[in-house]
Design an enzyme around this catalytic site. Structure first.
Site, PDB file in Angstrom:
ATOM      1  N   SER A   1       1.803  -9.941  -0.781  1.00  0.00           N
ATOM      2  CA  SER A   1       1.289  -8.740  -0.920  1.00  0.00           C
ATOM      3  C   SER A   1       1.855  -7.755   0.656  1.00  0.00           C
ATOM      4  O   SER A   1       1.880  -6.272   0.735  1.00  0.00           O
ATOM      5  CB  SER A   1       0.157  -8.309  -1.407  1.00  0.00           C
ATOM      6  OG  SER A   1      -0.771  -8.549  -0.501  1.00  0.00           O
TER       7      SER A   1
ATOM      8  N   LYS B   1       1.096  -1.690  -0.268  1.00  0.00           N
ATOM      9  CA  LYS B   1       0.072  -0.080  -0.401  1.00  0.00           C
ATOM     10  C   LYS B   1       1.189   1.583  -0.411  1.00  0.00           C
ATOM     11  O   LYS B   1       0.614   2.397  -0.217  1.00  0.00           O
ATOM     12  CB  LYS B   1      -1.284  -0.363   0.859  1.00  0.00           C
ATOM     13  CG  LYS B   1      -1.783  -1.191   1.475  1.00  0.00           C
ATOM     14  CD  LYS B   1      -3.089  -0.722   0.641  1.00  0.00           C
ATOM     15  CE  LYS B   1      -4.290  -2.326   0.477  1.00  0.00           C
ATOM     16  NZ  LYS B   1      -5.084  -2.259  -0.682  1.00  0.00           N
TER      17      LYS B   1
ATOM     18  N   GLU C   1     -10.204   6.022   2.378  1.00  0.00           N
ATOM     19  CA  GLU C   1     -10.936   4.623   3.383  1.00  0.00           C
ATOM     20  C   GLU C   1     -10.151   3.686   3.760  1.00  0.00           C
ATOM     21  O   GLU C   1      -9.475   3.507   3.434  1.00  0.00           O
ATOM     22  CB  GLU C   1     -12.370   4.545   2.075  1.00  0.00           C
ATOM     23  CG  GLU C   1     -11.497   3.231   1.629  1.00  0.00           C
ATOM     24  CD  GLU C   1     -10.644   3.514   0.057  1.00  0.00           C
ATOM     25  OE1 GLU C   1     -10.063   5.116  -0.265  1.00  0.00           O
ATOM     26  OE2 GLU C   1     -10.024   2.893  -0.444  1.00  0.00           O
TER      27      GLU C   1
HETATM   28  C1  LIG Z   1      -1.479  -6.634   2.297  1.00  0.00           C
HETATM   29  C2  LIG Z   1      -2.703  -6.811   1.457  1.00  0.00           C
HETATM   30  N1  LIG Z   1      -3.096  -7.215   0.174  1.00  0.00           N
HETATM   31  C3  LIG Z   1      -4.035  -6.755  -0.626  1.00  0.00           C
HETATM   32  C4  LIG Z   1      -4.913  -6.602  -0.526  1.00  0.00           C
HETATM   33  C5  LIG Z   1      -6.314  -6.109  -1.328  1.00  0.00           C
HETATM   34  O1  LIG Z   1      -6.020  -4.992  -1.680  1.00  0.00           O
HETATM   35  P1  LIG Z   1      -5.816  -4.800  -3.490  1.00  0.00           P
HETATM   36  O2  LIG Z   1      -6.250  -6.233  -3.947  1.00  0.00           O
HETATM   37  O3  LIG Z   1      -6.090  -3.639  -3.460  1.00  0.00           O
HETATM   38  O4  LIG Z   1      -3.778  -5.153  -3.843  1.00  0.00           O
HETATM   39  C6  LIG Z   1      -5.144  -5.327   0.945  1.00  0.00           C
HETATM   40  C7  LIG Z   1      -6.291  -4.596   1.231  1.00  0.00           C
HETATM   41  O5  LIG Z   1      -6.258  -4.006   2.845  1.00  0.00           O
HETATM   42  C8  LIG Z   1      -3.794  -6.172   1.543  1.00  0.00           C
HETATM   43  O6  LIG Z   1      -3.579  -5.210   2.960  1.00  0.00           O
END
Ligand SMILES: Cc1ncc(COP(=O)(O)O)c(C=O)c1O
Lengths: 387, 260
Positions: A369, A88, A110
């Site tokens: 992620s 993020k 948000e």
């Molecule tokens: C670690 C992590 N991965 C994935 C996501 C999902 O978001 P996005 O699909 O935009 O990557 C989030 C959302 O809070 C997250 O914290």
């Protein structure tokens, strides 16, 4: 993955479906982003901030024990090691710098799990911007520690009590608030969603993941992985990593939560300023998503993903809550990495598909992620049978 | 020109337009509130078709929409109620784009027309995206009423003025629907619209009291009163009590007409 058309369309998806009051701000943002992204000084400042403050580049790690277990070669792009614990930060650093460049002094955001809220509060603190974060009341309870983190970082957290009191209502409330303060406030949206230019801009700010990873894989002797796998809530980490491989032969796989599977269960519709695939009932009322992970609890998906699915360039699969905890345990025990519950969805699909949809011997890039620190209390109570 | 254009231009020669907003299906007898308001002098009725995620609405209308949805209200049920009621005055439906998109644009336009609906307001349908809807609605003689906001620059006001049918909705403030303390930027927004087109221009968003209505109508061709009335119905007001409230707004507007 090229730019959308001038109106922000990816095929028939995307666009700008917002009240007239917000249209001038969307147009201003579009112009400001185009200008900034073409300005080498802005781009350099973005990369410098991510390097000096954000912990980039994040490494790629060969997951040896998992690879051996699955009969694959699995590499992980380590967004869990970025500042604030997930991808993020890439997006919020870009948007916060752009906010300053536009002469605005405040950001609103948000948040679902609180990850994007914490990241926004972090970037706002670093750059001296005021910050308010809208968070569904249900989520403020589920993720109470993240509320406290945002407050430590100087942000105001506004609990949202309308609708289902989760992420989709937090987006509604942030949009309503933005109408009242658009002159001095930027809406720092958390994923590749919303009206144009947000889906495109957020993808561009996240594409650093895929660009870095493609180079790093070459150092391992991998020119093109067979599969690139990422979890999908709105789809920002997936869009970011896909961006590095869209022109290659790699198969792109987005893993949704079964209870929030916009590609699997959704139909085209218009919500939060975009035309995309959405979970809705027979009358076009938006349905709530259900997932063990607050970050995937979103009834839609970014419009570019809807387009990639439509074109067959990326494939979207879903995994249920039941296999996610086990995936989190496997990665923790085999590799010494506790992933976020969102990320664990991508791991769960790997475990399920290895040797089947993913032929033995394939090379896989997993976008890791985020890290699971925020989720350990929840996982503990699930494993103890408390919830 | 749509039928709504003709009717509202004619209305303008007679008096200031009073446009109360009702949420379709808020109560089982919701159309009796509409009838009462027509008796008390409403000229046009705005009927909200609820959507789960009303981005342009504040807490009062959100609460009303949720209540209506919990009564299983749909576009079709509201259209059915409207055809049965067959009101004399023009009906303008306010809803969000997904409701029409999901039902099908052509099918929606035909259903609305058959139910006697003269126009629609779709606040999340920006002019950049409005052509597909505009075309099918115009073909069905359903007017598409567009909004001008305090933030709209002159060239957008001009474009909206050209495209808006029936009337132009002048948003008095940078806010979602709700109750407010004054008429905000109404004067500036109405002047901007008047400078570019001759379409009747009604002021809405935050019109709460009869004084607001009088002030806004002196500047414009009419007013839209939403949350202030919906709140009364949510609080349990009877159709008769509502008739009283509408009469107060009516007298205020008639006062404004004679001043103007
Ligand atoms: C670690 C992590 N991965 C994935 C996501 C999902 O978001 P996005 O699909 O935009 O990557 C989030 C959302 O809070 C997250 O914290």
């Amino acid at each position: 993955m090229g730019p959308p058309d001038a109106g922000g369309h990816f095929g028939s998806f995307g666009g700008r479906f917002v009240p007239e009051a917000l249209m001038p701000a969307c147009l201003e943002l579009d112009a400001a982003f185009r200008d900034a992204w073409a300005d080498p000084d802005f781009v350099a400042e973005y990369h410098r901030t991510l390097r000096e403050f954000g912990g980039r580049p994040t490494p790629v790690t060969y997951l040896g024990r998992l690879s051996e277990r699955l009969g694959l070669s699995v590499y992980a792009k380590r967004e869990d090691l970025a500042h604030t614990g997930s991808h993020k930060i890439n997006n919020v650093v870009g948007q916060a710098l752009l906010t300053k460049r536009m002469g605005k002094t405040r950001v609103i955001a948000e948040t679902g799990a609180g990850q994007h809220g914490v990241a926004t509060a972090t970037a706002a603190a670093r750059l001296g911007l005021a910050c308010s974060v809208y968070m569904g009341e249900v989520d403020t309870v589920r993720q109470a520690l993240n509320v406290f983190r945002m407050e430590l970082l100087g942000a105001t957290v506004v609990p949202v009590t309308s609708g289902s009191r989760t992420l989709k209502d937090a987006v509604n409330e942030a949009l309503r608030e933005w109408v009242t303060c658009v002159a001095d406030t930027h809406y720092c949206i958390g994923s590749v969603m919303g009206p144009h230019p947000f889906p495109w801009m957020v993808r561009e700010f996240q594409s650093v993941i895929g660009v870095e990873a493609a180079n790093q894989l070459r150092d391992f002797g991998v020119t093109t992985p067979d599969f690139v796998v990422a979890c999908v809530g709105g789809g920002s980490n997936a869009a970011g990593v896909f961006a590095g491989f869209a022109d290659s032969s790699a198969q792109l796989i987005g893993v949704e939560a079964a209870g929030g599977s916009a590609v699997g269960l959704g139909v085209p519709g218009v919500l939060h300023g975009m035309r995309s695939l959405l979970l809705q009932d027979d009358h076009g009322q938006i349905e709530e998503a259900y997932s063990i992970s607050a970050g995937l609890d979103y009834p839609g998906i970014g419009p570019e993903h809807a387009y990639l699915a439509d074109q067959g360039r990326a494939r979207y699969v879903a995994v249920g809550d039941d296999v996610v905890i086990e995936a989190l345990q496997v990665l923790s025990e085999l590799e010494g990495i506790i992933p976020a519950l969102e990320t664990a969805h991508a791991v769960a699909w790997l475990l399920r598909a290895a040797g089947d949809e993913i032929p033995a011997g394939s090379t896989v890039l997993l976008n890791l992620s985020g890290r699971g620190d925020k989720d350990v209390a929840q996982v503990r109570s699930i494993l103890r049978g408390e919830s | 020109m749509t039928t709504l254009d003709t009717r509202l231009r004619d209305l303008r020669t007679r008096r200031k337009a009073l446009v109360p907003y009702f949420i379709g299906g808020l109560t089982a007898d919701w159309t009796t509130y509409v009838s009462a308001s027509i008796l008390a002098g409403a000229d046009v009725i705005e009927v909200g078709v609820p959507f789960s995620d009303p981005m342009m609405d504040g807490p009062v209308i959100q609460a009303g929409a949720l209540r209506a949805l919990s009564n299983n209200v749909t576009l079709e049920s509201i259209c059915h109620d409207l055809s049965v009621a067959a009101f004399e005055v023009p009906i303008v439906v306010m809803t969000y784009y997904n409701v029409l998109h999901h039902f099908g644009l052509e099918r929606s336009a035909e259903l609305l027309a058959q139910s006697g609906v003269a126009g629609v307001i779709v606040p999340d349908l920006a002019i950049e995206e409005s052509t597909p809807w505009h075309d099918v609605a115009t073909a069905a003689d359903v007017a598409t009423v567009l909004m001008v906001a305090p933030s709209s620059p002159a060239e957008r006001v001009q474009r909206i003025g050209e495209l808006s049918q029936g009337f132009v909705y002048a948003a008095a403030r940078m806010a979602v629907t709700g109750r407010a303390a004054d008429v905000g930027d109404a004067s500036r927004v109405v002047q901007a619209v008047r400078a570019t087109c001759d379409t009747p221009t009604y002021v809405g968003i935050g019109i709460t009291t009869a004084d607001h209505a009088r002030e806004a109508a002196t500047l414009s061709d009419g007013v839209i009163v939403g949350s202030a009335l919906v709140q009364r119905i949510l609080d349990g007001a009877s159709a008769q009590e509502l008739e009283g409230a509408i009469s107060t707004f009516r007298r205020a507007l008639d006062g404004a007409s004679s001043e103007a």
